[in-house]
Design a protein around this motif. Structure first.
Motif, PDB file in Angstrom:
ATOM      1  N   LEU A  73       0.855  -1.176   0.000  1.00  0.00           N
ATOM      2  CA  LEU A  73       0.000   0.000   0.000  1.00  0.00           C
ATOM      3  C   LEU A  73       0.892   1.227   0.000  1.00  0.00           C
ATOM      4  CD1 LEU A  73      -2.992   0.996   0.231  1.00  0.00           C
ATOM      5  CD2 LEU A  73      -2.604   1.159   2.702  1.00  0.00           C
ATOM      6  N   ALA A  74       0.755   2.072  -1.017  1.00  0.00           N
ATOM      7  CA  ALA A  74       1.579   3.279  -1.123  1.00  0.00           C
ATOM      8  C   ALA A  74       1.140   4.300  -0.080  1.00  0.00           C
ATOM      9  CB  ALA A  74       1.472   3.874  -2.522  1.00  0.00           C
ATOM     10  N   PRO A  75       2.060   5.080   0.475  1.00  0.00           N
ATOM     11  CA  PRO A  75       1.690   6.075   1.490  1.00  0.00           C
ATOM     12  C   PRO A  75       1.013   7.309   0.915  1.00  0.00           C
ATOM     13  CG  PRO A  75       4.045   6.151   1.081  1.00  0.00           C
ATOM     14  CD  PRO A  75       3.524   4.975   0.311  1.00  0.00           C
ATOM     15  N   ALA A  76       1.154   7.548  -0.379  1.00  0.00           N
ATOM     16  CA  ALA A  76       0.603   8.763  -0.976  1.00  0.00           C
ATOM     17  C   ALA A  76      -0.912   8.762  -0.979  1.00  0.00           C
ATOM     18  CB  ALA A  76       1.114   8.919  -2.407  1.00  0.00           C
ATOM     19  N   LEU A  77      -1.495   9.907  -0.695  1.00  0.00           N
ATOM     20  CA  LEU A  77      -2.911  10.155  -0.960  1.00  0.00           C
ATOM     21  C   LEU A  77      -2.969  10.729  -2.372  1.00  0.00           C
ATOM     22  CD1 LEU A  77      -3.953  11.647   2.489  1.00  0.00           C
ATOM     23  CD2 LEU A  77      -4.890   9.567   1.450  1.00  0.00           C
ATOM     24  N   VAL A  78      -3.509   9.954  -3.295  1.00  0.00           N
ATOM     25  CA  VAL A  78      -3.340  10.233  -4.717  1.00  0.00           C
ATOM     26  C   VAL A  78      -4.542  10.998  -5.272  1.00  0.00           C
ATOM     27  CG1 VAL A  78      -2.808   9.210  -6.957  1.00  0.00           C
ATOM     28  CG2 VAL A  78      -2.040   8.078  -4.862  1.00  0.00           C
ATOM     29  N   HIS A  79      -4.257  12.008  -6.078  1.00  0.00           N
ATOM     30  CA  HIS A  79      -5.299  12.792  -6.727  1.00  0.00           C
ATOM     31  C   HIS A  79      -6.018  11.934  -7.765  1.00  0.00           C
ATOM     32  CE1 HIS A  79      -7.126  15.918  -9.276  1.00  0.00           C
ATOM     33  NE2 HIS A  79      -7.032  16.706  -8.212  1.00  0.00           N
ATOM     34  N   PRO A  80      -7.344  12.110  -7.943  1.00  0.00           N
ATOM     35  CA  PRO A  80      -8.062  11.292  -8.931  1.00  0.00           C
ATOM     36  C   PRO A  80      -7.515  11.430 -10.344  1.00  0.00           C
ATOM     37  CG  PRO A  80      -9.470  13.043  -8.007  1.00  0.00           C
ATOM     38  CD  PRO A  80      -8.272  12.951  -7.151  1.00  0.00           C
ATOM     39  N   GLY A  81      -6.988  12.603 -10.688  1.00  0.00           N
ATOM     40  CA  GLY A  81      -6.409  12.764 -12.017  1.00  0.00           C
ATOM     41  C   GLY A  81      -5.206  11.881 -12.231  1.00  0.00           C
ATOM     42  N   ASP A  82      -4.410  11.680 -11.186  1.00  0.00           N
ATOM     43  CA  ASP A  82      -3.239  10.818 -11.300  1.00  0.00           C
ATOM     44  C   ASP A  82      -3.628   9.343 -11.367  1.00  0.00           C
ATOM     45  OD1 ASP A  82      -1.656  13.025 -11.306  1.00  0.00           O
ATOM     46  OD2 ASP A  82      -0.962  12.822  -9.237  1.00  0.00           O
ATOM     47  N   VAL A  83      -4.715   8.979 -10.673  1.00  0.00           N
ATOM     48  CA  VAL A  83      -5.210   7.605 -10.761  1.00  0.00           C
ATOM     49  C   VAL A  83      -5.711   7.337 -12.183  1.00  0.00           C
ATOM     50  CG1 VAL A  83      -6.971   5.988  -9.925  1.00  0.00           C
ATOM     51  CG2 VAL A  83      -5.784   7.486  -8.312  1.00  0.00           C
ATOM     52  N   ALA A  84      -6.428   8.312 -12.755  1.00  0.00           N
ATOM     53  CA  ALA A  84      -6.961   8.151 -14.107  1.00  0.00           C
ATOM     54  C   ALA A  84      -5.856   8.123 -15.154  1.00  0.00           C
ATOM     55  CB  ALA A  84      -7.943   9.281 -14.410  1.00  0.00           C
ATOM     56  N   ALA A  85      -4.697   8.687 -14.842  1.00  0.00           N
ATOM     57  CA  ALA A  85      -3.603   8.754 -15.821  1.00  0.00           C
ATOM     58  C   ALA A  85      -2.930   7.405 -16.040  1.00  0.00           C
ATOM     59  CB  ALA A  85      -2.570   9.785 -15.363  1.00  0.00           C
ATOM     60  N   ILE A  86      -3.161   6.458 -15.149  1.00  0.00           N
ATOM     61  CA  ILE A  86      -2.596   5.116 -15.343  1.00  0.00           C
ATOM     62  C   ILE A  86      -3.438   4.391 -16.390  1.00  0.00           C
ATOM     63  CG2 ILE A  86      -1.988   2.949 -14.232  1.00  0.00           C
ATOM     64  CD1 ILE A  86      -0.373   5.375 -13.283  1.00  0.00           C
ATOM     65  N   ASN A  87      -2.841   4.077 -17.526  1.00  0.00           N
ATOM     66  CA  ASN A  87      -3.596   3.522 -18.646  1.00  0.00           C
ATOM     67  C   ASN A  87      -3.784   2.010 -18.522  1.00  0.00           C
ATOM     68  OD1 ASN A  87      -1.234   2.167 -20.017  1.00  0.00           O
ATOM     69  ND2 ASN A  87      -0.506   4.299 -20.039  1.00  0.00           N
TER      70      ASN A  87
END
Length: 359
Positions: A137-151
């Motif tokens: 589990l990564a420690p970062a709280l990730v922005h939804p835009g960055d989650v969507a950027a994973i293709n």
């Protein structure tokens, strides 16, 4: 009352190989032939993912001629990047976290959790993560835009060769800047290694159980600051693509709850009778207004942009149910699509501004 879908879908583009294969499948009436044509469609999409032709894949999704057609494409994309392949595979997952923040001054909340092992220990304790499972589990709280950027191609790579380090490098911390109040969406992301025939390394979907409140408290404590009220709402772990939809919808629902509560409370404190209006608008939006018969000048509005998987009628049902819980007696659902603007300004139907009948 029924709320219409205000979106306009593109015409069928037979020049696009994905759309051509999609329509061949959707229009086939023979079950055996339809199964063969779905297999052909899967092959076309698999080739785009394998060659990392993200432009063509996104273009095909954009050109889907109906919502049902989009859902077919989206389901196949999910199958291609999520379905297990082999005796051991990775399960990239995401946990949507809604953060409701209130503060009188501008603050910035941290974009990471300092102790992800405590989160995993909590999830193991409640059976969400298997006791001996290999889960990162990564420690970062990730922005939804960055989650969507994973293709999808990247997700397929992570499935085929579980790579905790790759996920950690692919995401970044997204601190939250807030003044007054706001509803924010962040994700906790990770990957679980799954073996064929073993119990699920991580249990996806379902509902938030007894672990929800302690995880909320853990996140709240990690992000706490003086003078800030913070309520964290973690959702269940889901596959990477599914979690994006869940997070987006939950954020909009929570924002609508806050907007409705504030507007209705303010009107009632002034001895006014609140009126709720729900309308579909050109441009693909559902707009909800809070106004009163006693005051034609003051009103508040909320916008729900319709994403490809949203159903206008489901948004209407949620909004109407929420307003009834707020004990509104006057709820108006407009049955015709309304214009985006009037006199150069965004148009909202209110208790005093009536629907435009020619649409």
């Amino acid at each position: 009352m029924y709320l219409p879908d205000p979106r306009l879908y593109p015409r069928v583009n037979p020049q696009n190989p994905v759309i051509r294969a999609l329509m061949a499948f959707l229009t086939e009436t023979d079950a055996v032939a339809a199964a063969a044509k779905r297999t052909q469609l899967i092959g076309v999409l698999a080739e785009l993912i394998a060659t990392r032709d993200h432009y063509a894949l996104n273009g095909a999704l954009t050109q889907a001629p109906s919502q049902d057609a989009y859902k077919v494409l989206w389901q196949i994309v999910r199958e291609l990047c999520e379905s297990p392949d082999g005796a051991r595979w990775g399960v990239p997952f995401a946990i949507p976290v809604i953060l409701v923040v209130g503060t009188r001054s501008q603050v910035q909340l941290a974009g990471r959790l300092p102790d992800t092992e405590a989160v995993l220990a909590l999830l193991r304790q409640h059976g969400v993560v298997a006791e001996q499972a290999d889960v990162f589990l990564a420690p970062a709280l990730v922005h939804p835009g960055d989650v969507a950027a994973i293709n999808p191609a990247q997700l397929a790579d992570w499935r085929d060769a579980p790579q905790a380090e790759a996920i950690a490098r692919a995401v970044r911390e997204a601190p939250i800047t807030c003044k007054d109040e706001g509803v924010f969406l962040r994700y906790l992301v990770g990957i679980a290694t799954q073996a064929e025939g073993a119990e699920p390394a991580i249990r996806l979907n379902g509902s938030v159980g007894a672990w929800g409140l302690p995880l909320s408290e853990l996140i709240g404590k990690a992000l706490a600051q003086d003078g800030v009220t913070l309520f964290a709402m973690p959702r269940v772990p889901q596959t990477w693509l599914t979690a994006q939809e869940t997070g987006r919808v939950t954020q909009l629902e929570t924002r609508l709850q806050v907007a409705a509560s504030n507007a209705i409370r303010s009107m009632r404190s002034k001895r006014r009778t609140p009126v709720g209006c729900i309308a579909a608008h050109e441009g693909g939006e559902i707009r909800i207004s809070f106004s009163s018969q006693e005051d034609g000048e003051r009103w508040e509005g909320f916008v729900w942009p319709l994403a490809p998987l949203d159903a206008a009628e489901q948004v209407r049902q949620y909004a109407e149910g929420l307003l009834r819980e707020c004990q509104l007696d006057d709820i108006r659902v407009i049955e015709t699509v309304q214009p985006d603007q009037q006199d150069g300004l965004p148009f909202f139907v209110t208790a005093h501004y009536h629907p435009v009948s020619q649409h």
